[in-house]
Design a protein around this motif. Structure first.
Motif, PDB file in Angstrom:
ATOM      1  N   ALA A 265     166.884 101.147   0.917  1.00 53.28           N
ATOM      2  CA  ALA A 265     165.834 100.413   0.199  1.00 53.28           C
ATOM      3  C   ALA A 265     166.398  99.712  -1.042  1.00 53.28           C
ATOM      4  O   ALA A 265     166.064  98.559  -1.323  1.00 53.28           O
TER       5      ALA A 265
ATOM      6  N   THR B  13     162.529 114.985   6.224  1.00 50.43           N
ATOM      7  CA  THR B  13     163.721 115.197   5.379  1.00 50.43           C
ATOM      8  C   THR B  13     163.497 116.474   4.560  1.00 50.43           C
ATOM      9  O   THR B  13     162.350 116.892   4.356  1.00 50.43           O
TER      10      THR B  13
ATOM     11  N   THR C  75     155.666 108.216   4.225  1.00 55.45           N
ATOM     12  CA  THR C  75     155.493 108.574   2.808  1.00 55.45           C
ATOM     13  C   THR C  75     156.238 107.611   1.887  1.00 55.45           C
ATOM     14  O   THR C  75     156.350 107.858   0.695  1.00 55.45           O
TER      15      THR C  75
ATOM     16  N   PRO D 141     159.138 109.028  -6.732  1.00 54.18           N
ATOM     17  CA  PRO D 141     159.537 108.680  -8.097  1.00 54.18           C
ATOM     18  C   PRO D 141     159.588 107.158  -8.276  1.00 54.18           C
ATOM     19  O   PRO D 141     159.927 106.430  -7.325  1.00 54.18           O
TER      20      PRO D 141
ATOM     21  N   LEU E  44     162.361 105.048  -6.648  1.00 60.82           N
ATOM     22  CA  LEU E  44     162.262 105.008  -5.176  1.00 60.82           C
ATOM     23  C   LEU E  44     161.104 104.118  -4.733  1.00 60.82           C
ATOM     24  O   LEU E  44     161.233 103.344  -3.775  1.00 60.82           O
TER      25      LEU E  44
ATOM     26  N   HIS F 121     169.867 106.448   8.064  1.00 63.18           N
ATOM     27  CA  HIS F 121     170.541 105.716   9.139  1.00 63.18           C
ATOM     28  C   HIS F 121     170.749 106.520  10.427  1.00 63.18           C
ATOM     29  O   HIS F 121     171.541 106.144  11.285  1.00 63.18           O
TER      30      HIS F 121
ATOM     31  N   SER G 224     158.726 101.942   3.790  1.00 66.16           N
ATOM     32  CA  SER G 224     159.776 101.420   4.678  1.00 66.16           C
ATOM     33  C   SER G 224     159.243 100.596   5.852  1.00 66.16           C
ATOM     34  O   SER G 224     159.903  99.687   6.331  1.00 66.16           O
TER      35      SER G 224
ATOM     36  N   SER H 149     158.814 101.376   8.975  1.00 60.46           N
ATOM     37  CA  SER H 149     159.336 101.704  10.303  1.00 60.46           C
ATOM     38  C   SER H 149     158.232 102.190  11.247  1.00 60.46           C
ATOM     39  O   SER H 149     158.313 101.991  12.462  1.00 60.46           O
TER      40      SER H 149
ATOM     41  N   VAL I 180     161.364  99.195  16.649  1.00 60.37           N
ATOM     42  CA  VAL I 180     162.808  99.087  16.415  1.00 60.37           C
ATOM     43  C   VAL I 180     163.381 100.465  16.113  1.00 60.37           C
ATOM     44  O   VAL I 180     162.864 101.183  15.260  1.00 60.37           O
TER      45      VAL I 180
ATOM     46  N   HIS J 112     171.827  95.965   6.816  1.00 62.62           N
ATOM     47  CA  HIS J 112     172.280  96.914   7.845  1.00 62.62           C
ATOM     48  C   HIS J 112     173.785  97.107   7.784  1.00 62.62           C
ATOM     49  O   HIS J 112     174.292  98.215   7.948  1.00 62.62           O
TER      50      HIS J 112
ATOM     51  N   ASN K  68     161.816  96.610  -0.403  1.00 61.06           N
ATOM     52  CA  ASN K  68     162.197  96.656   1.010  1.00 61.06           C
ATOM     53  C   ASN K  68     161.037  96.108   1.867  1.00 61.06           C
ATOM     54  O   ASN K  68     161.232  95.287   2.773  1.00 61.06           O
TER      55      ASN K  68
ATOM     56  N   LEU L 113     150.128 110.977  -0.377  1.00 60.91           N
ATOM     57  CA  LEU L 113     151.486 111.470  -0.088  1.00 60.91           C
ATOM     58  C   LEU L 113     152.553 110.652  -0.805  1.00 60.91           C
ATOM     59  O   LEU L 113     153.707 111.064  -0.877  1.00 60.91           O
TER      60      LEU L 113
HETATM   61  P1  NAD Z   1     164.341 107.671   3.251  1.00 65.59           P
HETATM   62  O1  NAD Z   1     163.441 107.975   4.365  1.00 65.59           O
HETATM   63  O2  NAD Z   1     165.778 108.023   3.399  1.00 65.59           O
HETATM   64  O3  NAD Z   1     163.756 108.345   1.944  1.00 65.59           O
HETATM   65  C1  NAD Z   1     164.484 108.294   0.731  1.00 65.59           C
HETATM   66  C2  NAD Z   1     164.305 109.615  -0.034  1.00 65.59           C
HETATM   67  O4  NAD Z   1     162.969 109.677  -0.503  1.00 65.59           O
HETATM   68  C3  NAD Z   1     164.511 110.847   0.821  1.00 65.59           C
HETATM   69  O5  NAD Z   1     165.260 111.776   0.092  1.00 65.59           O
HETATM   70  C4  NAD Z   1     163.098 111.373   1.058  1.00 65.59           C
HETATM   71  O6  NAD Z   1     163.042 112.769   1.236  1.00 65.59           O
HETATM   72  C5  NAD Z   1     162.413 110.932  -0.207  1.00 65.59           C
HETATM   73  N1  NAD Z   1     160.971 110.726  -0.079  1.00 65.59           N
HETATM   74  C6  NAD Z   1     160.331 110.168   0.957  1.00 65.59           C
HETATM   75  N2  NAD Z   1     159.017 110.108   0.686  1.00 65.59           N
HETATM   76  C7  NAD Z   1     158.849 110.651  -0.540  1.00 65.59           C
HETATM   77  C8  NAD Z   1     157.703 110.871  -1.359  1.00 65.59           C
HETATM   78  N3  NAD Z   1     156.481 110.504  -0.992  1.00 65.59           N
HETATM   79  N4  NAD Z   1     157.885 111.467  -2.562  1.00 65.59           N
HETATM   80  C9  NAD Z   1     159.135 111.823  -2.981  1.00 65.59           C
HETATM   81  N5  NAD Z   1     160.268 111.628  -2.245  1.00 65.59           N
HETATM   82  C10 NAD Z   1     160.097 111.038  -1.037  1.00 65.59           C
HETATM   83  O7  NAD Z   1     164.311 106.108   2.856  1.00 65.59           O
HETATM   84  P2  NAD Z   1     163.415 104.882   3.314  1.00 65.59           P
HETATM   85  O8  NAD Z   1     163.800 103.789   2.418  1.00 65.59           O
HETATM   86  O9  NAD Z   1     161.985 105.250   3.426  1.00 65.59           O
HETATM   87  O10 NAD Z   1     163.922 104.569   4.786  1.00 65.59           O
HETATM   88  C11 NAD Z   1     165.191 104.038   5.028  1.00 65.59           C
HETATM   89  C12 NAD Z   1     165.543 104.105   6.503  1.00 65.59           C
HETATM   90  O11 NAD Z   1     164.527 103.514   7.278  1.00 65.59           O
HETATM   91  C13 NAD Z   1     166.835 103.362   6.848  1.00 65.59           C
HETATM   92  O12 NAD Z   1     167.603 104.130   7.724  1.00 65.59           O
HETATM   93  C14 NAD Z   1     166.333 102.107   7.539  1.00 65.59           C
HETATM   94  O13 NAD Z   1     167.262 101.556   8.431  1.00 65.59           O
HETATM   95  C15 NAD Z   1     165.079 102.596   8.210  1.00 65.59           C
HETATM   96  N6  NAD Z   1     164.081 101.545   8.490  1.00 65.59           N
HETATM   97  C16 NAD Z   1     163.797 101.284   9.782  1.00 65.59           C
HETATM   98  C17 NAD Z   1     162.859 100.321  10.090  1.00 65.59           C
HETATM   99  C18 NAD Z   1     162.524 100.054  11.528  1.00 65.59           C
HETATM  100  O14 NAD Z   1     161.660  99.260  11.833  1.00 65.59           O
HETATM  101  N7  NAD Z   1     163.183 100.721  12.457  1.00 65.59           N
HETATM  102  C19 NAD Z   1     162.190  99.613   9.081  1.00 65.59           C
HETATM  103  C20 NAD Z   1     162.513  99.919   7.758  1.00 65.59           C
HETATM  104  C21 NAD Z   1     163.460 100.903   7.467  1.00 65.59           C
END
Ligand code: NAD
Length: 362
Positions: free
Chosen positions: A264, A50, A127, A170, A173, A78, A130, A132, A137, A253, A180, A165
């Motif tokens: 999250a 990202t 980082t 923050p 988050l 997404h 999540s 994933s 999946v 979802h 989550n 990392l």
């Molecule tokens: P994200 O990846 O969108 O991150 C959220 C924000 O945090 C972004 O702006 C990113 O740049 C920032 N960020 C990430 N790491 C950071 C860090 N270390 N320091 C500062 N900022 C940071 O959000 P998320 O919650 O990690 O992931 C959500 C997505 O993951 C959804 O689309 C969800 O459906 C998917 N997901 C998939 C699975 C799977 O098994 N397929 C499991 C869980 C989540």
């Protein structure tokens, strides 16, 4: 004289598959990314991330030297179909033989989409919490609908967890992402395909996250707390990968894919309410959750953790409109998925109302 503890007479029968994946965990592990890429036989790597993780991606690219041939830094929540098309054009142009996905679930989700569509092997550097990175999946959103599927080809071959990392994550988050991760473990405990190993991962994942996350929020620079929270998230992700998720994930979802709610935080808001809905239909699982949280009941423990992490946002504050509640409930009952308590439109609507208004004590 005290008598020895009685042996548990519950029959032990189970089956599970663990995919081969190399996991490298520890502060400073990013320096070993090059070895992971070599181990996966990748010579020309495209890094996807990202925009916010650009600097970390640049550091990773530097560590990979001439093996890193490009960085695509437009991953978005997404995994929108149009974004996948753009990233595939980049694959067409640069001709990588592997992908490194660095970031939260959005970056890893894009990496999985490329693994699926361009048939490229994937290495993940998460980082956030999540999870994933440990699953097969994938999900891609076209218009209002998020299509998801399970395919072993999208599962990363190697995962590098470097808690350093996450230090920049923050507190809001970190709190949302941590909840989550706990949601994965809660649903894994009552999943129809739960078995002793997924239960072991889930229990310990919840315990680690619940004890480490308040410390992460209080003292964001505390690397020990970051390590424990990340380890908890890894275990929770393992439990997610071994089981089938229920109503909580379906609802998240729907709210994310159709109504654009942040992934999250939506998990974090809904979790105590869905746990309250399922409480009486999953007595054993809920007592495991309560024990892992050191709480009297699972919903009370989850609500207390939510409070301790400063999560007070409601679905209304996230922009959901009153008219969306019915539509979300309708979408959440569509399709087949397992859940301990039968899912009805009224039941889902009641969960949504509480999460919308922000009332309710458990
Ligand atoms: P994200 O990846 O969108 O991150 C959220 C924000 O945090 C972004 O702006 C990113 O740049 C920032 N960020 C990430 N790491 C950071 C860090 N270390 N320091 C500062 N900022 C940071 O959000 P998320 O919650 O990690 O992931 C959500 C997505 O993951 C959804 O689309 C969800 O459906 C998917 N997901 C998939 C699975 C799977 O098994 N397929 C499991 C869980 C989540």
């Amino acid at each position: 004289m005290t008598s020895p503890p009685r042996a548990d007479s519950t029959p032990v029968t189970f089956a599970y598959t663990l995919r081969p994946v190399h996991v490298e965990f520890g502060t400073g592990a990013l320096t070993r990314l090059r070895d992971m890429v070599n181990g996966a036989d990748m010579e020309r790597v495209l890094i996807v991330t990202t925009a916010g993780r650009r600097a970390t991606a640049a550091a990773a690219a530097q560590g990979l030297g001439d093996r890193a041939i490009g960085v695509f830094d437009r991953a978005a929540p997404h995994v929108p179909e149009a974004l996948v098309a753009d990233a595939l054009r980049e694959v067409e142009r640069l001709r990588p033989d592997g992908v490194v996905a660095l970031g939260g679930g959005s970056a890893i989700g894009l990496g999985k989409a490329l693994a699926l569509r361009a048939k490229l092997p994937l290495v993940a550097v998460p980082t956030t919490y999540s999870g994933s990175e440990m699953t097969a999946v994938w999900g891609i959103t076209a218009g209002e609908r998020k299509e998801t599927g399970r395919d072993p080809r999208v599962a990363p071959l190697a995962v590098v967890y470097d808690p350093a990392l996450t230090v920049g994550l923050p507190p809001p988050l970190a709190a949302a992402s941590g909840m989550n991760a706990i949601a994965h473990a809660v649903e894994a405990l009552y999943a129809p395909d739960a078995q002793p190993l997924s239960t072991l991962f889930a229990r310990e994942g919840i315990r680690l996250l619940a004890t480490a996350l308040p410390e992460v929020i209080r003292n964001p620079a505390d690397v020990t707390a970051r390590e424990r929270a990340f380890y908890g998230a890894h275990l929770a992700a393992r439990s997610l990968d071994l089981t089938t998720m229920g109503l909580h994930h379906k609802l998240c979802h729907v709210l994310g894919g159709t109504f654009g709610m942040p992934h999250a935080l939506t998990h974090a808001i809904l979790l105590p309410h869905v746990a309250a809905f399922n409480e009486r239909a999953a007595v054993q699982a809920m007592s495991e959750v309560a024990a892992a949280l050191a709480a009297s009941t699972a919903p009370a423990g989850l609500a207390a953790l939510q409070q301790a992490l400063g999560i007070t946002t409601t679905l209304r504050e996230l922009g959901l409109r009153p008219a969306d509640l019915d539509r979300a409930a309708e979408l959440a009952v569509a399709g087949a998925y397992p859940n301990p308590r039968p899912v009805t439109r009224q039941g889902v609507r009641a969960i949504l109302e509480v999460a919308y208004a922000g009332a309710a004590e458990h």
